[in-house]
Design a protein around this motif. Sequence first.
Motif, mmCIF file in Angstrom:
data_model
loop_
_atom_site.group_PDB
_atom_site.id
_atom_site.type_symbol
_atom_site.label_atom_id
_atom_site.label_comp_id
_atom_site.label_asym_id
_atom_site.label_seq_id
_atom_site.Cartn_x
_atom_site.Cartn_y
_atom_site.Cartn_z
ATOM 1 N N GLY A 59 -3.546 -0.471 -3.109
ATOM 2 C CA GLY A 59 -2.132 -1.020 -3.597
ATOM 3 C C GLY A 59 -1.304 -0.528 -4.584
ATOM 4 O O GLY A 59 -1.089 0.951 -4.558
ATOM 5 N N GLU A 60 -0.705 -1.041 -5.630
ATOM 6 C CA GLU A 60 0.043 -0.481 -6.757
ATOM 7 C C GLU A 60 -0.835 0.031 -7.889
ATOM 8 O O GLU A 60 -0.471 0.570 -8.777
ATOM 9 C CB GLU A 60 0.824 -1.574 -7.301
ATOM 10 C CG GLU A 60 1.936 -2.284 -6.406
ATOM 11 C CD GLU A 60 2.770 -3.495 -6.890
ATOM 12 O OE1 GLU A 60 2.423 -3.695 -8.163
ATOM 13 O OE2 GLU A 60 3.616 -3.792 -6.306
ATOM 14 N N ASP A 61 -2.242 -0.071 -7.857
ATOM 15 C CA ASP A 61 -3.196 0.259 -8.824
ATOM 16 C C ASP A 61 -3.566 1.727 -8.559
ATOM 17 O O ASP A 61 -3.710 2.566 -9.530
ATOM 18 C CB ASP A 61 -4.416 -0.648 -8.866
ATOM 19 C CG ASP A 61 -3.723 -2.091 -9.408
ATOM 20 O OD1 ASP A 61 -2.884 -2.207 -9.951
ATOM 21 O OD2 ASP A 61 -4.768 -2.789 -9.472
ATOM 22 N N PHE A 62 -4.002 2.295 -7.221
ATOM 23 C CA PHE A 62 -4.465 3.385 -7.058
ATOM 24 C C PHE A 62 -3.996 4.057 -5.647
ATOM 25 O O PHE A 62 -3.748 3.131 -4.745
ATOM 26 C CB PHE A 62 -5.891 3.226 -6.853
ATOM 27 C CG PHE A 62 -6.891 2.992 -8.001
ATOM 28 C CD1 PHE A 62 -7.261 4.015 -9.111
ATOM 29 C CD2 PHE A 62 -7.191 1.598 -8.299
ATOM 30 C CE1 PHE A 62 -7.846 3.486 -9.876
ATOM 31 C CE2 PHE A 62 -7.890 1.345 -9.354
ATOM 32 C CZ PHE A 62 -7.975 1.995 -10.272
ATOM 33 N N HIS A 63 -3.315 5.151 -5.790
ATOM 34 C CA HIS A 63 -2.594 5.844 -4.610
ATOM 35 C C HIS A 63 -3.510 6.908 -4.294
ATOM 36 O O HIS A 63 -3.891 7.827 -4.992
ATOM 37 C CB HIS A 63 -1.489 6.423 -5.107
ATOM 38 C CG HIS A 63 -0.457 5.194 -5.705
ATOM 39 N ND1 HIS A 63 0.484 5.704 -6.508
ATOM 40 C CD2 HIS A 63 -0.326 3.844 -5.984
ATOM 41 C CE1 HIS A 63 1.222 4.478 -7.187
ATOM 42 N NE2 HIS A 63 0.734 3.380 -6.648
ATOM 43 N N ALA B 108 -15.079 4.664 1.975
ATOM 44 C CA ALA B 108 -15.085 3.187 1.515
ATOM 45 C C ALA B 108 -14.757 3.529 -0.127
ATOM 46 O O ALA B 108 -15.433 4.444 -0.553
ATOM 47 C CB ALA B 108 -16.384 2.486 1.594
ATOM 48 N N ALA B 109 -13.888 2.835 -0.472
ATOM 49 C CA ALA B 109 -13.526 2.896 -2.002
ATOM 50 C C ALA B 109 -13.753 1.708 -2.617
ATOM 51 O O ALA B 109 -12.857 0.356 -2.136
ATOM 52 C CB ALA B 109 -12.053 3.517 -2.262
ATOM 53 N N GLU B 110 -14.389 1.447 -3.684
ATOM 54 C CA GLU B 110 -14.480 0.112 -4.281
ATOM 55 C C GLU B 110 -14.326 0.349 -5.812
ATOM 56 O O GLU B 110 -14.599 1.152 -6.540
ATOM 57 C CB GLU B 110 -16.071 -0.323 -4.151
ATOM 58 C CG GLU B 110 -16.447 -1.737 -4.681
ATOM 59 C CD GLU B 110 -17.651 -2.249 -4.145
ATOM 60 O OE1 GLU B 110 -18.157 -3.380 -4.368
ATOM 61 O OE2 GLU B 110 -18.621 -1.393 -3.930
ATOM 62 N N LEU C 249 0.746 -1.205 0.084
ATOM 63 C CA LEU C 249 0.089 -0.069 0.167
ATOM 64 C C LEU C 249 0.797 1.201 0.134
ATOM 65 O O LEU C 249 1.889 1.485 0.630
ATOM 66 C CB LEU C 249 -0.989 0.209 1.331
ATOM 67 C CG LEU C 249 -1.834 -1.302 1.299
ATOM 68 C CD1 LEU C 249 -2.572 -0.991 2.590
ATOM 69 C CD2 LEU C 249 -2.815 -1.121 0.147
ATOM 70 N N LEU C 250 0.679 2.177 -0.753
ATOM 71 C CA LEU C 250 1.318 3.460 -0.976
ATOM 72 C C LEU C 250 0.358 4.492 -0.341
ATOM 73 O O LEU C 250 -0.589 4.964 -0.758
ATOM 74 C CB LEU C 250 1.500 3.828 -2.458
ATOM 75 C CG LEU C 250 2.398 5.121 -2.588
ATOM 76 C CD1 LEU C 250 3.789 5.322 -1.980
ATOM 77 C CD2 LEU C 250 2.414 5.408 -4.134
ATOM 78 N N LEU C 251 1.050 4.706 1.038
ATOM 79 C CA LEU C 251 -0.104 6.000 1.545
ATOM 80 C C LEU C 251 0.742 7.140 1.392
ATOM 81 O O LEU C 251 1.931 7.389 2.038
ATOM 82 C CB LEU C 251 -0.131 5.559 3.079
ATOM 83 C CG LEU C 251 -0.695 4.151 3.409
ATOM 84 C CD1 LEU C 251 -0.643 3.719 4.745
ATOM 85 C CD2 LEU C 251 -1.988 3.893 2.630
ATOM 86 N N TYR D 221 -4.428 8.987 -7.594
ATOM 87 C CA TYR D 221 -3.493 8.378 -8.875
ATOM 88 C C TYR D 221 -3.725 7.251 -9.189
ATOM 89 O O TYR D 221 -3.640 6.308 -8.614
ATOM 90 C CB TYR D 221 -1.999 8.789 -8.611
ATOM 91 C CG TYR D 221 -1.351 8.506 -9.907
ATOM 92 C CD1 TYR D 221 -1.289 9.284 -11.014
ATOM 93 C CD2 TYR D 221 -0.510 7.656 -10.007
ATOM 94 C CE1 TYR D 221 -0.754 9.276 -12.159
ATOM 95 C CE2 TYR D 221 0.396 7.164 -11.175
ATOM 96 C CZ TYR D 221 0.072 7.940 -12.010
ATOM 97 O OH TYR D 221 1.051 7.670 -13.554
ATOM 98 N N PRO D 222 -4.371 6.911 -10.511
ATOM 99 C CA PRO D 222 -4.596 5.680 -11.019
ATOM 100 C C PRO D 222 -3.404 4.981 -11.835
ATOM 101 O O PRO D 222 -3.477 5.212 -13.048
ATOM 102 C CB PRO D 222 -5.950 6.089 -11.858
ATOM 103 C CG PRO D 222 -5.740 7.341 -12.331
ATOM 104 C CD PRO D 222 -4.817 8.205 -11.579
ATOM 105 N N ALA D 223 -2.525 4.640 -11.092
ATOM 106 C CA ALA D 223 -1.325 4.066 -11.557
ATOM 107 C C ALA D 223 -1.712 2.926 -12.477
ATOM 108 O O ALA D 223 -0.918 2.466 -13.629
ATOM 109 C CB ALA D 223 -0.351 3.693 -10.621
ATOM 110 N N VAL D 224 -3.033 2.053 -12.418
ATOM 111 C CA VAL D 224 -3.134 0.997 -13.101
ATOM 112 C C VAL D 224 -3.226 1.430 -14.489
ATOM 113 O O VAL D 224 -3.094 0.456 -15.334
ATOM 114 C CB VAL D 224 -4.485 0.455 -12.497
ATOM 115 C CG1 VAL D 224 -5.782 1.506 -12.708
ATOM 116 C CG2 VAL D 224 -4.893 -0.895 -13.104
#
Length: 248
Positions: free
Chosen positions: A65-69, A54-56, A3-5, A127-130
């Motif tokens: 995780g690596e997909d959304f920061h 909540a984020a879904e 997780l990138l916080l 940030y949508p790194a995905v």
Amino acid sequence: MNLLLLISCSSGEGAQGKNADLPSKEVHRFQKSPLHIELMDTDIKDGKIELIFAAENEHGLPAAGEDFHYSFPPYIFDTENIPYKVTNMEIVPADRAQNGELIFVHIQLSPAPSGKNTTLYVPLTVYPAVFEHGYVFRIETNFHDTITAGEIEMKNITAEETTISFHLIDNHPEKKARNLSYSYRMIKDGNYVYPVHTSSKTDGTGSFIEVTFAYPVSLPAEFVIDRTSAYIPEMNTLFHIPLTEATP
């Protein structure tokens, strides 16, 4: 799960100066494909404010995780431009979400409002790194009206034999200032399949695209659009969250 916080280091003065002109209506939800984000709870105790979001991910894929920061500014301001420091942020995966598609974002602010009710203006940046690996569209049937991923919409999608045709609309912030270009591919058995021919015809709202592969398109298919000439936009929103003074 890695997780990138982030708590961003942007200056608080910019947010502070804007709050006097903000509307007072409540804003508890934000939606931008594939994420749905909603305020779930507020709590004031021990001189601190805790907010839980909540984020879904609507596609059943990881929402963090690596997909959304996720990041917040170092200070949050209220209707009177009083600052509240972000002292902690944590992302907690939901127990029932096996793929990490539902997560809870906890942030803690200090101090608690003293003897008054107020509204917090809480900026959130995702940030949508995905999308660094392309915008993935899952095509289930021979025709779809609309499929959306981030800022890109595929409309009037037809998959026939070896060809996928669709109307491409890109809501990128710089779409009017620069010439955006794209490439296309499919994912099959974990491998990329590239087209043998692509045609594009621009109209007033977007482009009509035909992508032809060497072999028939097998459905369901994962179709990938890569934007090759522009950055990936962040997702930004501003929550308006009323706070009521805790009763002793």
